[in-house]
Write an enzyme that holds these catalytic residues in place. Structure first.
Site, PDB file in Angstrom:
ATOM      1  N   ASP A 132     -32.568   5.986 -10.541  1.00 52.89           N
ATOM      2  CA  ASP A 132     -34.278   5.846 -10.409  1.00 52.89           C
ATOM      3  C   ASP A 132     -34.063   4.261  -9.322  1.00 52.89           C
ATOM      4  OD1 ASP A 132     -33.939   5.109 -12.543  1.00 52.89           O
ATOM      5  OD2 ASP A 132     -35.323   5.687 -13.266  1.00 52.89           O
TER       6      ASP A 132
ATOM      7  N   ASP B 170     -30.524  -1.791 -11.540  1.00 54.95           N
ATOM      8  CA  ASP B 170     -31.842  -3.545 -12.162  1.00 54.95           C
ATOM      9  C   ASP B 170     -30.543  -4.375 -12.155  1.00 54.95           C
ATOM     10  OD1 ASP B 170     -33.068  -5.309 -12.445  1.00 54.95           O
ATOM     11  OD2 ASP B 170     -34.070  -4.901 -13.740  1.00 54.95           O
TER      12      ASP B 170
ATOM     13  N   LYS C  82     -32.506  -3.403  -7.069  1.00 56.74           N
ATOM     14  CA  LYS C  82     -32.450  -4.385  -7.323  1.00 56.74           C
ATOM     15  C   LYS C  82     -31.713  -5.226  -7.570  1.00 56.74           C
ATOM     16  CE  LYS C  82     -36.302  -4.559  -9.890  1.00 56.74           C
ATOM     17  NZ  LYS C  82     -37.010  -4.663 -11.688  1.00 56.74           N
TER      18      LYS C  82
ATOM     19  N   PHE D   2     -41.434  -5.237 -10.984  1.00 57.35           N
ATOM     20  CA  PHE D   2     -41.283  -3.836 -11.695  1.00 57.35           C
ATOM     21  C   PHE D   2     -41.697  -3.089 -10.989  1.00 57.35           C
ATOM     22  CE2 PHE D   2     -42.560  -1.792 -15.628  1.00 57.35           C
ATOM     23  CZ  PHE D   2     -41.645  -1.435 -16.061  1.00 57.35           C
TER      24      PHE D   2
ATOM     25  N   ASP E 211     -41.214   4.805 -14.487  1.00 55.77           N
ATOM     26  CA  ASP E 211     -41.932   4.583 -15.364  1.00 55.77           C
ATOM     27  C   ASP E 211     -42.127   3.004 -16.300  1.00 55.77           C
ATOM     28  OD1 ASP E 211     -40.895   4.747 -19.086  1.00 55.77           O
ATOM     29  OD2 ASP E 211     -39.873   4.598 -17.626  1.00 55.77           O
TER      30      ASP E 211
END
Length: 179
Positions: free
Chosen positions: A100, A103, A131, A152, A159
């Site tokens: 998904d 980071d 990101k 975030f 989630d």
């Protein structure tokens, strides 16, 4: 009170997500046309994305899932914990890990190496969101839906403490929720 009351702003809308899935699906179809493709979804965040993405891939492909954890709350622990291993032996496949969001890059960096060591013909990665400001290790996904700022985000599978996954878009979570 609605989940949407906790959102600061919508970052990636439903229509943009559909376009991303079409674009990536077309590219993956071209790149894997003569290969034995195994899509590996990283649970739980990738479920919504992988289900929409695979509809746009015009090839025979197998699918499997694994589950790992590297986060506690909003922070990466820098430690990979296995929750569910693959059921499929990867050695005869060209593996595409579907995630998904990238980071820190830590989990996909580890998974790529692990699956290559298990004998996959090739291992590449596909992420809905990237990101890069959050990187703690050097890592670049092979297929990227959209680069986003260091915020975030939740929704479309992402989630915060197992909530917000069912939003049909990606939004920035208001910091008041997790501060």
């Amino acid at each position: 009170m609605s989940m949407r009351d906790d959102l600061k702003e919508i970052l990636v809308g439903e229509e943009e997500i559909k376009e991303i899935c079409k674009r990536l699906g077309k590219q993956i179809t071209q790149d894997y046309k003569d290969k034995n493709l195994l899509l590996v979804g990283v649970l739980r965040g990738s479920v919504v994305f992988i289900s929409d993405l695979m509809k746009e891939i015009d090839l025979f492909c197998d699918i499997d899932f694994l589950s790992i954890s590297t986060y506690r709350g909003t922070k990466s622990t820098g430690e990979l914990k296995w929750k569910k291993h693959l059921d499929t032996e990867v050695k005869d496949y060209d593996v595409l890990i579907v995630e998904d969001i990238v980071d820190s890059g830590f989990s996909l960096s580890c998974l790529t190496k692990i699956l290559a060591d298990r004998g996959a013909k090739s291992v590449k990665t596909c992420t809905l969101l990237d990101k890069p400001e959050g990187r703690t290790v050097e890592f670049e996904a092979d297929y990227v839906g959209k680069v986003i700022p260091d915020a975030f985000v939740v929704g479309y599978g992402l989630d915060y403490n197992e909530k917000y996954r069912n939003l049909p878009f990606v939004a920035i979570l208001d910091p008041k929720v997790y501060s």
